[in-house]
Design a protein around this motif. Structure first.
Motif, PDB file in Angstrom:
ATOM      1  N   VAL A   1     -42.689 -27.955  13.772  1.00  0.00           N
ATOM      2  CA  VAL A   1     -43.802 -27.117  14.145  1.00  0.00           C
ATOM      3  C   VAL A   1     -44.520 -26.595  13.006  1.00  0.00           C
ATOM      4  O   VAL A   1     -45.636 -26.594  13.029  1.00  0.00           O
ATOM      5  CB  VAL A   1     -43.400 -26.155  15.068  1.00  0.00           C
ATOM      6  CG1 VAL A   1     -44.354 -25.164  15.664  1.00  0.00           C
ATOM      7  CG2 VAL A   1     -42.959 -27.051  16.399  1.00  0.00           C
TER       8      VAL A   1
ATOM      9  N   VAL B   1     -48.460 -27.327  11.666  1.00  0.00           N
ATOM     10  CA  VAL B   1     -49.240 -26.291  11.542  1.00  0.00           C
ATOM     11  C   VAL B   1     -50.117 -26.656  10.356  1.00  0.00           C
ATOM     12  O   VAL B   1     -51.284 -26.523  10.192  1.00  0.00           O
ATOM     13  CB  VAL B   1     -48.889 -25.072  12.015  1.00  0.00           C
ATOM     14  CG1 VAL B   1     -49.899 -24.020  11.678  1.00  0.00           C
ATOM     15  CG2 VAL B   1     -48.425 -25.110  13.498  1.00  0.00           C
TER      16      VAL B   1
ATOM     17  N   THR C   1     -47.562 -31.531  17.619  1.00  0.00           N
ATOM     18  CA  THR C   1     -47.989 -30.256  17.084  1.00  0.00           C
ATOM     19  C   THR C   1     -49.223 -30.512  16.357  1.00  0.00           C
ATOM     20  O   THR C   1     -50.232 -29.687  16.795  1.00  0.00           O
ATOM     21  CB  THR C   1     -47.077 -29.590  16.113  1.00  0.00           C
ATOM     22  OG1 THR C   1     -45.774 -29.420  16.962  1.00  0.00           O
ATOM     23  CG2 THR C   1     -47.581 -28.372  15.674  1.00  0.00           C
TER      24      THR C   1
ATOM     25  N   LEU D   1     -51.698 -22.140  18.970  1.00  0.00           N
ATOM     26  CA  LEU D   1     -50.251 -22.476  19.765  1.00  0.00           C
ATOM     27  C   LEU D   1     -50.273 -22.456  21.221  1.00  0.00           C
ATOM     28  O   LEU D   1     -49.914 -23.016  21.877  1.00  0.00           O
ATOM     29  CB  LEU D   1     -49.474 -21.458  18.870  1.00  0.00           C
ATOM     30  CG  LEU D   1     -48.837 -21.681  17.597  1.00  0.00           C
ATOM     31  CD1 LEU D   1     -47.868 -20.946  16.956  1.00  0.00           C
ATOM     32  CD2 LEU D   1     -48.459 -23.383  17.395  1.00  0.00           C
TER      33      LEU D   1
ATOM     34  N   ILE E   1     -47.015 -29.459  22.289  1.00  0.00           N
ATOM     35  CA  ILE E   1     -45.975 -29.413  21.606  1.00  0.00           C
ATOM     36  C   ILE E   1     -44.526 -29.923  22.523  1.00  0.00           C
ATOM     37  O   ILE E   1     -43.587 -30.113  22.040  1.00  0.00           O
ATOM     38  CB  ILE E   1     -45.955 -28.006  20.755  1.00  0.00           C
ATOM     39  CG1 ILE E   1     -47.256 -27.846  19.805  1.00  0.00           C
ATOM     40  CG2 ILE E   1     -44.598 -27.520  20.092  1.00  0.00           C
ATOM     41  CD1 ILE E   1     -47.180 -26.326  19.467  1.00  0.00           C
TER      42      ILE E   1
END
Length: 210
Positions: free
Chosen positions: A36, A40, A101, A132, A139
């Protein structure tokens, strides 16, 4: 499987099922903690996206027995079979989480991000309050896919002595006893189905219209 077989082996099946769950859960925690944040970061450094996701894709294509074999000689892993299994399962879980992600955040409408900037949100605030939450269902889809994959591959962990339901499958194959094979295969399939269903519920709950 007869009731007498289950009575004789029920405790063993339960113990190995818990062991199987522990291996999978540990691998998923490590995979999520790695994939994750990296996903990002890739949205901020898209030039790295292709090589990093490509590397995760290569790890995914390595046959599971070969992966366990590669890890066996490592001095800090080879003495603990559970460590080998967790590292291998983590490697297999990276790709779907990482890819989803990255895709989830990159797929957010640019107009939404422009509004967030106009409101004066910092980069960190945009990440946790906008990106998010909007990418959460993507995700979770990656986590769902990775979890089901890990549950299946974890049966191979018994080949290096890491335990889990694969022990029953390997014993059954060695002794040509289909009852043992089914005693390992059915709970493993059940775990995968339950995990898929539970994570699917969370995925639907977290789905946000963009």
């Amino acid at each position: 499987m007869s009731s007498s077989f289950l009575q004789q082996n029920g405790a063993t099946i339960l113990s190995l099922t818990i062991e199987h769950l522990w291996l999978t859960a540990a691998a998923m925690l490590f995979a999520a903690a790695i994939a994750v944040p990296v996903g990002v970061w890739l949205t901020r450094s898209p030039a790295w996206a292709r090589p990093v996701i490509g590397l995760a894709n290569i790890l995914q294509t390595i046959p599971s027995l070969a992966m366990f074999g590669f890890l066996l000689p490592l001095p800090w892993l080879g003495d603990r079979a559970a460590r080998i299994a967790i590292v291998a399962l983590t490697a297999y879980a990276l790709l779907p989480i990482l890819r989803n992600t990255y895709a989830g955040i990159r797929g957010i409408d640019p107009a939404v991000m422009d509004v967030a900037r106009a409101m004066g949100l910092t980069g960190t605030q945009r990440l946790f309050k906008v990106e998010l939450p909007l990418a959460a269902s993507f995700i979770l889809t990656g986590l769902r896919t990775a979890t089901v994959t890990c549950i299946g591959i974890a049966t191979i962990a018994a080949a290096v002595g890491a335990g889990g339901l694969g022990e029953l499958i390997f014993r059954g194959v060695a002794s040509v006893d289909n009852r043992l094979v089914l005693a390992g295969a059915i709970p493993a399939a059940g775990l995968a189905l339950v995990a898929d269903a539970v994570l699917g519920i969370f995925e639907r709950l977290l789905t946000v219209k963009r």
